[in-house]
Design a protein around this motif. Structure first.
Motif, PDB file in Angstrom:
ATOM      1  N   VAL A 240     -19.369   1.523  -3.860  1.00  0.00           N
ATOM      2  CA  VAL A 240     -18.272   1.822  -2.920  1.00  0.00           C
ATOM      3  C   VAL A 240     -16.991   1.075  -3.280  1.00  0.00           C
ATOM      4  O   VAL A 240     -15.995   1.197  -2.558  1.00  0.00           O
ATOM      5  CB  VAL A 240     -18.689   1.470  -1.470  1.00  0.00           C
ATOM      6  N   ARG A 241     -16.988   0.339  -4.368  1.00  0.00           N
ATOM      7  CA  ARG A 241     -15.817  -0.486  -4.682  1.00  0.00           C
ATOM      8  C   ARG A 241     -14.574   0.354  -4.963  1.00  0.00           C
ATOM      9  O   ARG A 241     -13.464   0.001  -4.542  1.00  0.00           O
ATOM     10  CB  ARG A 241     -16.131  -1.389  -5.873  1.00  0.00           C
ATOM     11  N   ASN A 242     -14.744   1.476  -5.660  1.00  0.00           N
ATOM     12  CA  ASN A 242     -13.571   2.300  -5.981  1.00  0.00           C
ATOM     13  C   ASN A 242     -12.917   2.869  -4.727  1.00  0.00           C
ATOM     14  O   ASN A 242     -11.692   2.824  -4.572  1.00  0.00           O
ATOM     15  CB  ASN A 242     -13.979   3.439  -6.920  1.00  0.00           C
ATOM     16  N   ILE A 243     -13.736   3.415  -3.817  1.00  0.00           N
ATOM     17  CA  ILE A 243     -13.162   4.005  -2.609  1.00  0.00           C
ATOM     18  C   ILE A 243     -12.590   2.913  -1.706  1.00  0.00           C
ATOM     19  O   ILE A 243     -11.552   3.105  -1.064  1.00  0.00           O
ATOM     20  CB  ILE A 243     -14.207   4.871  -1.861  1.00  0.00           C
ATOM     21  N   LEU A 244     -13.233   1.738  -1.677  1.00  0.00           N
ATOM     22  CA  LEU A 244     -12.681   0.627  -0.897  1.00  0.00           C
ATOM     23  C   LEU A 244     -11.335   0.171  -1.471  1.00  0.00           C
ATOM     24  O   LEU A 244     -10.410  -0.152  -0.717  1.00  0.00           O
ATOM     25  CB  LEU A 244     -13.674  -0.539  -0.869  1.00  0.00           C
ATOM     26  N   THR A 245     -11.240   0.171  -2.780  1.00  0.00           N
ATOM     27  CA  THR A 245      -9.977  -0.199  -3.427  1.00  0.00           C
ATOM     28  C   THR A 245      -8.884   0.796  -3.068  1.00  0.00           C
ATOM     29  O   THR A 245      -7.747   0.414  -2.743  1.00  0.00           O
ATOM     30  CB  THR A 245     -10.151  -0.253  -4.954  1.00  0.00           C
ATOM     31  N   TRP A 246      -9.226   2.082  -3.103  1.00  0.00           N
ATOM     32  CA  TRP A 246      -8.256   3.118  -2.776  1.00  0.00           C
ATOM     33  C   TRP A 246      -7.814   3.008  -1.314  1.00  0.00           C
ATOM     34  O   TRP A 246      -6.628   3.084  -1.007  1.00  0.00           O
ATOM     35  CB  TRP A 246      -8.852   4.495  -3.046  1.00  0.00           C
ATOM     36  N   ILE A 247      -8.764   2.777  -0.422  1.00  0.00           N
ATOM     37  CA  ILE A 247      -8.422   2.609   0.991  1.00  0.00           C
ATOM     38  C   ILE A 247      -7.539   1.376   1.171  1.00  0.00           C
ATOM     39  O   ILE A 247      -6.558   1.391   1.922  1.00  0.00           O
ATOM     40  CB  ILE A 247      -9.694   2.492   1.851  1.00  0.00           C
ATOM     41  N   GLY A 248      -7.884   0.298   0.464  1.00  0.00           N
ATOM     42  CA  GLY A 248      -7.103  -0.936   0.566  1.00  0.00           C
ATOM     43  C   GLY A 248      -5.675  -0.755   0.095  1.00  0.00           C
ATOM     44  O   GLY A 248      -4.721  -1.221   0.750  1.00  0.00           O
ATOM     45  N   ILE A 249      -5.497  -0.050  -1.032  1.00  0.00           N
ATOM     46  CA  ILE A 249      -4.143   0.185  -1.555  1.00  0.00           C
ATOM     47  C   ILE A 249      -3.328   0.995  -0.559  1.00  0.00           C
ATOM     48  O   ILE A 249      -2.159   0.694  -0.273  1.00  0.00           O
ATOM     49  CB  ILE A 249      -4.217   0.910  -2.912  1.00  0.00           C
ATOM     50  N   ASN A 250      -3.946   2.029  -0.004  1.00  0.00           N
ATOM     51  CA  ASN A 250      -3.234   2.867   0.965  1.00  0.00           C
ATOM     52  C   ASN A 250      -2.959   2.117   2.265  1.00  0.00           C
ATOM     53  O   ASN A 250      -1.944   2.378   2.931  1.00  0.00           O
ATOM     54  CB  ASN A 250      -4.035   4.142   1.247  1.00  0.00           C
ATOM     55  N   ALA A 251      -3.845   1.182   2.621  1.00  0.00           N
ATOM     56  CA  ALA A 251      -3.593   0.373   3.813  1.00  0.00           C
ATOM     57  C   ALA A 251      -2.370  -0.520   3.601  1.00  0.00           C
ATOM     58  O   ALA A 251      -1.529  -0.678   4.504  1.00  0.00           O
ATOM     59  CB  ALA A 251      -4.820  -0.469   4.140  1.00  0.00           C
ATOM     60  N   VAL A 252      -2.259  -1.097   2.410  1.00  0.00           N
ATOM     61  CA  VAL A 252      -1.098  -1.937   2.097  1.00  0.00           C
ATOM     62  C   VAL A 252       0.178  -1.103   2.133  1.00  0.00           C
ATOM     63  O   VAL A 252       1.205  -1.524   2.695  1.00  0.00           O
ATOM     64  CB  VAL A 252      -1.270  -2.602   0.719  1.00  0.00           C
ATOM     65  N   ILE A 253       0.133   0.095   1.527  1.00  0.00           N
ATOM     66  CA  ILE A 253       1.304   0.979   1.546  1.00  0.00           C
ATOM     67  C   ILE A 253       1.694   1.322   2.978  1.00  0.00           C
ATOM     68  O   ILE A 253       2.880   1.350   3.338  1.00  0.00           O
ATOM     69  CB  ILE A 253       1.008   2.266   0.746  1.00  0.00           C
ATOM     70  N   THR A 254       0.685   1.556   3.821  1.00  0.00           N
ATOM     71  CA  THR A 254       0.941   1.894   5.225  1.00  0.00           C
ATOM     72  C   THR A 254       1.641   0.752   5.946  1.00  0.00           C
ATOM     73  O   THR A 254       2.594   0.961   6.708  1.00  0.00           O
ATOM     74  CB  THR A 254      -0.377   2.231   5.943  1.00  0.00           C
ATOM     75  N   VAL A 255       1.167  -0.476   5.712  1.00  0.00           N
ATOM     76  CA  VAL A 255       1.763  -1.644   6.376  1.00  0.00           C
ATOM     77  C   VAL A 255       3.178  -1.880   5.880  1.00  0.00           C
ATOM     78  O   VAL A 255       4.117  -2.099   6.664  1.00  0.00           O
ATOM     79  CB  VAL A 255       0.885  -2.893   6.150  1.00  0.00           C
ATOM     80  N   VAL A 256       3.358  -1.818   4.545  1.00  0.00           N
ATOM     81  CA  VAL A 256       4.679  -2.064   3.972  1.00  0.00           C
ATOM     82  C   VAL A 256       5.682  -1.005   4.437  1.00  0.00           C
ATOM     83  O   VAL A 256       6.838  -1.304   4.728  1.00  0.00           O
ATOM     84  CB  VAL A 256       4.597  -2.091   2.434  1.00  0.00           C
ATOM     85  N   GLY A 257       5.219   0.236   4.534  1.00  0.00           N
ATOM     86  CA  GLY A 257       6.119   1.312   4.924  1.00  0.00           C
ATOM     87  C   GLY A 257       5.984   1.719   6.375  1.00  0.00           C
ATOM     88  O   GLY A 257       6.258   2.872   6.726  1.00  0.00           O
ATOM     89  N   SER A 258       5.566   0.788   7.225  1.00  0.00           N
ATOM     90  CA  SER A 258       5.307   1.116   8.633  1.00  0.00           C
ATOM     91  C   SER A 258       6.542   1.619   9.378  1.00  0.00           C
ATOM     92  O   SER A 258       6.420   2.257  10.425  1.00  0.00           O
ATOM     93  CB  SER A 258       4.740  -0.104   9.357  1.00  0.00           C
ATOM     94  N   ALA A 259       7.728   1.367   8.832  1.00  0.00           N
ATOM     95  CA  ALA A 259       8.940   1.842   9.488  1.00  0.00           C
ATOM     96  C   ALA A 259       9.051   3.359   9.433  1.00  0.00           C
ATOM     97  O   ALA A 259       9.686   3.973  10.285  1.00  0.00           O
ATOM     98  CB  ALA A 259      10.170   1.205   8.837  1.00  0.00           C
ATOM     99  N   PHE A 260       8.439   3.971   8.397  1.00  0.00           N
ATOM    100  CA  PHE A 260       8.527   5.433   8.284  1.00  0.00           C
ATOM    101  C   PHE A 260       7.161   6.081   8.030  1.00  0.00           C
ATOM    102  O   PHE A 260       7.075   7.296   7.820  1.00  0.00           O
ATOM    103  CB  PHE A 260       9.503   5.825   7.167  1.00  0.00           C
ATOM    104  N   ILE A 261       6.082   5.291   8.036  1.00  0.00           N
ATOM    105  CA  ILE A 261       4.723   5.807   7.855  1.00  0.00           C
ATOM    106  C   ILE A 261       3.947   5.581   9.144  1.00  0.00           C
ATOM    107  O   ILE A 261       3.991   4.494   9.725  1.00  0.00           O
ATOM    108  CB  ILE A 261       4.007   5.106   6.679  1.00  0.00           C
ATOM    109  N   SER A 262       3.221   6.590   9.582  1.00  0.00           N
ATOM    110  CA  SER A 262       2.464   6.495  10.832  1.00  0.00           C
ATOM    111  C   SER A 262       1.120   5.789  10.594  1.00  0.00           C
ATOM    112  O   SER A 262       0.146   6.418  10.178  1.00  0.00           O
ATOM    113  CB  SER A 262       2.230   7.889  11.415  1.00  0.00           C
ATOM    114  N   TRP A 263       1.099   4.488  10.880  1.00  0.00           N
ATOM    115  CA  TRP A 263      -0.172   3.780  10.744  1.00  0.00           C
ATOM    116  C   TRP A 263      -1.177   4.279  11.776  1.00  0.00           C
ATOM    117  O   TRP A 263      -2.404   4.214  11.550  1.00  0.00           O
ATOM    118  CB  TRP A 263       0.045   2.278  10.891  1.00  0.00           C
ATOM    119  N   GLN A 264      -0.669   4.786  12.898  1.00  0.00           N
ATOM    120  CA  GLN A 264      -1.571   5.296  13.931  1.00  0.00           C
ATOM    121  C   GLN A 264      -2.378   6.493  13.411  1.00  0.00           C
ATOM    122  O   GLN A 264      -3.593   6.577  13.620  1.00  0.00           O
ATOM    123  CB  GLN A 264      -0.780   5.703  15.175  1.00  0.00           C
TER     124      GLN A 264
END
Length: 315
Positions: A240-264
């Motif tokens: 599951v490491r690859n999918i966890l890595t992908w989820i983690g990267i997208n989570a970081v992108i979501t947090v960094v871009g929270s001004a215009f990305i819907s984290w909800q």
């Protein structure tokens, strides 16, 4: 050439390997042993013996996936149709004014209705249709939100995009994840996973995002596919490491871009996808389909109750 395992009559005529004494010149197309008319089974070419037919049935791939779904002859088909639907909506938005298109206001998820200006934008201080008609009758019109009854927005918002980078990223992720999941769980279950994940993401937006904001994009559904793939990989004991890595990267992108990305939408879709996949993957073999259907109906009912409660609170 004679088969050493086939008994022969005194005159050298081969006899059926299952019925001694029955002379025959017919041989099984698979094992080449002689068989009598009672042992002949129709095959794609010629005849086979009962033993080879039975062995072939064991080796033939089942028409069902490991989780009970009908195996797709083309696992990419549903993803292709979903991508085509998203692209069609995006092209319609481009053709009707792009950022100023009324389609955006109609299809995107907006908890409360807005008084839209015919010149673009909206009147921020007008929060109901009556005031919109009174104060902005000359250059404004009311666009209903979910609380006004526009419940279609929970799903249509997941097919709506404005910026090319937004639709490109989401459709690329769908193309990568979708066929894998359809191959694993079948077409009907994959489609249910996609749409319910979108609904879960929209429900969290409805509760936690701005009441007057507008949310659109397939990200909630895509995050649902990520969560589902994680659950299924864990179920089969995969890496599951690859999918966890992908989820983690997208989570970081979501947090960094929270001004215009819907984290909800991302969080709701991820949790929804994991719950849906758990119902599909962990349903017992006995009465599997019934358990899966009841589980998915239960998840839908929970989301419907949450939507009703939020609507009542906004009324």
């Amino acid at each position: 050439m004679s088969d050493p395992s086939a008994p022969e009559s005194p005159a050298g005529v081969p006899t059926c390997y299952r019925h001694a004494g029955r002379e025959t010149w017919i041989r099984c197309q698979r094992c080449e042993r002689p068989i009598c008319p009672d042992c002949m089974r129709d095959a794609a070419v010629g005849f086979q013996c009962p033993s080879c037919v039975s062995e072939g049935a064991k080796q033939t791939r089942t028409g069902r996936t490991a989780y009970g779904g009908q195996r797709s002859s083309n696992p990419a088909l549903t993803s292709i149709l979903l991508i085509a639907s998203n692209v069609a909506v995006w092209l319609a938005i481009l053709a009707t004014g792009w950022r100023s298109s009324d389609l955006i206001r109609t299809l995107a998820l907006t908890p409360l209705g807005t008084c839209a200006s015919d010149q673009g934008g909206y009147y921020p201080n007008i929060t109901n249709e009556q005031n919109c008609q009174f104060y902005a009758s000359t250059d404004g019109h009311w666009v209903a939100g979910v609380a006004d009854g526009a419940y279609w927005q929970f799903i249509t918002s997941a097919f709506t995009h404005v910026d090319i980078w937004h639709i490109a990223f989401n459709m690329l992720a769908l193309w990568v994840l979708g066929p894998q999941l359809e191959l694993a769980i079948g077409r009907a279950r994959f489609l249910a996973l996609y749409l319910l994940s979108a609904l879960a993401g929209s429900t969290m937006v409805y509760w936690l995002a701005s009441e007057t904001g507008s949310t659109l994009g397939a990200s909630g559904a895509v995050f649902g596919l990520m969560g589902a793939l994680l659950v299924i990989a864990f179920k089969v004991g995969g890496d599951v490491r690859n999918i966890l890595t992908w989820i983690g990267i997208n989570a970081v992108i979501t947090v960094v871009g929270s001004a215009f990305i819907s984290w909800q939408a991302h969080l709701g879709g991820l949790l929804g996808g994991m719950a849906i996949a758990a119902v599909i993957a962990y349903a017992p073999r006995t009465r599997r389909t019934q358990v899966q259907v009841l589980g998915l109906v239960g998840i839908t009912a929970v989301l419907a109750v949450l939507i009703a409660l939020r609507t009542a609170a906004l009324a």
